[in-house]
Design an enzyme around this catalytic site. Sequence first.
Site, PDB file in Angstrom:
ATOM      1  N   GLY A   2       0.819  -1.230   0.077  1.00  0.00           N
ATOM      2  CA  GLY A   2       0.081   0.026   0.159  1.00  0.00           C
ATOM      3  C   GLY A   2       0.721   1.385   0.035  1.00  0.00           C
ATOM      4  O   GLY A   2       0.082   2.349  -0.235  1.00  0.00           O
ATOM      5  N   GLY A  60       2.803   2.341  -2.176  1.00  0.00           N
ATOM      6  CA  GLY A  60       3.398   3.081  -3.568  1.00  0.00           C
ATOM      7  C   GLY A  60       2.690   4.264  -4.240  1.00  0.00           C
ATOM      8  O   GLY A  60       1.495   4.700  -3.473  1.00  0.00           O
ATOM      9  N   CYS A  97      -0.272   3.471  -6.195  1.00  0.00           N
ATOM     10  CA  CYS A  97      -1.146   2.333  -5.445  1.00  0.00           C
ATOM     11  C   CYS A  97      -2.264   2.780  -4.786  1.00  0.00           C
ATOM     12  O   CYS A  97      -2.229   3.773  -4.278  1.00  0.00           O
ATOM     13  CB  CYS A  97      -0.046   1.903  -4.484  1.00  0.00           C
ATOM     14  SG  CYS A  97      -0.997   0.547  -3.471  1.00  0.00           S
TER      15      CYS A  97
HETATM   16  P1  5GP Z   1       6.864   3.939  -5.447  1.00  0.00           P
HETATM   17  O1  5GP Z   1       8.447   3.814  -5.468  1.00  0.00           O
HETATM   18  O2  5GP Z   1       6.431   4.262  -6.553  1.00  0.00           O
HETATM   19  O3  5GP Z   1       6.275   4.484  -4.103  1.00  0.00           O
HETATM   20  O4  5GP Z   1       6.216   2.426  -5.326  1.00  0.00           O
HETATM   21  C1  5GP Z   1       6.567   1.318  -6.198  1.00  0.00           C
HETATM   22  C2  5GP Z   1       5.961   0.162  -5.805  1.00  0.00           C
HETATM   23  O5  5GP Z   1       4.491   0.417  -5.815  1.00  0.00           O
HETATM   24  C3  5GP Z   1       6.152  -1.155  -6.764  1.00  0.00           C
HETATM   25  O6  5GP Z   1       7.342  -1.671  -6.516  1.00  0.00           O
HETATM   26  C4  5GP Z   1       4.964  -2.039  -6.374  1.00  0.00           C
HETATM   27  O7  5GP Z   1       5.287  -2.603  -5.180  1.00  0.00           O
HETATM   28  C5  5GP Z   1       3.946  -1.092  -6.127  1.00  0.00           C
HETATM   29  N1  5GP Z   1       2.872  -1.038  -7.130  1.00  0.00           N
HETATM   30  C6  5GP Z   1       3.039  -0.835  -8.442  1.00  0.00           C
HETATM   31  N2  5GP Z   1       1.925  -0.767  -9.041  1.00  0.00           N
HETATM   32  C7  5GP Z   1       1.008  -0.888  -8.205  1.00  0.00           C
HETATM   33  C8  5GP Z   1      -0.364  -1.187  -8.270  1.00  0.00           C
HETATM   34  O8  5GP Z   1      -1.138  -0.811  -9.429  1.00  0.00           O
HETATM   35  N3  5GP Z   1      -1.015  -1.125  -7.021  1.00  0.00           N
HETATM   36  C9  5GP Z   1      -0.364  -1.577  -6.137  1.00  0.00           C
HETATM   37  N4  5GP Z   1      -1.174  -1.695  -4.934  1.00  0.00           N
HETATM   38  N5  5GP Z   1       0.922  -1.142  -5.816  1.00  0.00           N
HETATM   39  C10 5GP Z   1       1.695  -1.106  -6.981  1.00  0.00           C
END
Ligand code: 5GP
Length: 346
Positions: A181, A183, A186
């Site tokens: 959660g 991300g 996300c």
């Molecule tokens: P960020 O670095 O952008 O904060 O987070 C990246 C991470 O978000 C990814 O490695 C993956 O674990 C998660 N993530 C990517 N796409 C999605 C999505 O569509 N839904 C959710 N719940 N998590 C995602």
Amino acid sequence: MRIENELKLGFKDVMIRPKRSTLKSRSQVTLEREFTFLHSDLVWKGIPIMAANMDTVGTFKMAEALAKDGLFTAIHKHYSITEWQEFAKNASEKVLKNIAVSSGIGKDDSEKVARILNEFPRINFICLDVANGYSEHFVNFVKKMRKNHPNKIIIAGNVVTGEMVEELLLAGADIIKVGIGPGSVCTTRVKTGVGYPQLSAIIECADAAHGMGGQIISDGGCKIPGDIAKAFGGGADFVMLGGMLAGHEESGGEFIERNGEKFKAFYGMSSTTAMNKHVGGVANYRASEGKTVEVPFKGDVEETVTDILGGIRSTCTYVGARRLKELTKRTTFIRVQEQENQVYSS
Ligand code: 5GP
């Protein structure tokens, strides 16, 4: 129903307390780490920051750019075998050592991984990635992959609690990916109410993993270099980035130009955009759990990497850690109710 009353923390809830240090300059800090693994005999040496296995981030181009500085890329799972073959023609030893092949739990995915590893045996890492790493089915899948690939370094996730870290390590994983959660694209917490503040997840999962000789990756929620430093300070062995590496020349995602300004598309792997692109739409029994956004174009990723590494080197000098490895030991978090001064933020 039960309530756990202990407060759980995110990156925004803490700062790292400065400590006396004998370091004269940031240039004395080494960010390189060397890891041996719980199951695999292989060794990995590099700077433990990785690009996420998203098709807008974990691209072949990103891998080539990041490997120059010893950083890692989890290649997204949607490349075809032909695209892999094209990539491998120019991919140096260094690039192959710094990538993981990704897979979900589908049969097609695991067959594709087997083919890729068979053709390119110098690739050492497999990243088994599902949104919810708590299912028994996933644990069995990890066991099967360990049996089929006895000496590869297996990453498995995502989970956020110690007992599941232990279970996946026992099932055959070497490194556990932590984060539900946090991300940037996300929406799991919005759609389901499920999640765990990332810093507490790191601290608890690192404790469980390190007790067994495993490692963890903090995955998601880093918005600025200081968050990456806090993730390492909390005990993360690796930090995975999505949004911070999106929007670059090397990132995937369509280029958008509007009123003379440049943007790049960035979307979650469970977003409607990704599901339309890769699996022909959102199945009617599920909801999209990801956003689609446009991020301002940031140019070459090299500059962002320099900024990130400079920030973490500076963290290390503030607490007297000569090597990234020492950062956790030298970290004292203080709980805070403020972060940066926003007076000139737009
Ligand atoms: P960020 O670095 O952008 O904060 O987070 C990246 C991470 O978000 C990814 O490695 C993956 O674990 C998660 N993530 C990517 N796409 C999605 C999505 O569509 N839904 C959710 N719940 N998590 C995602």
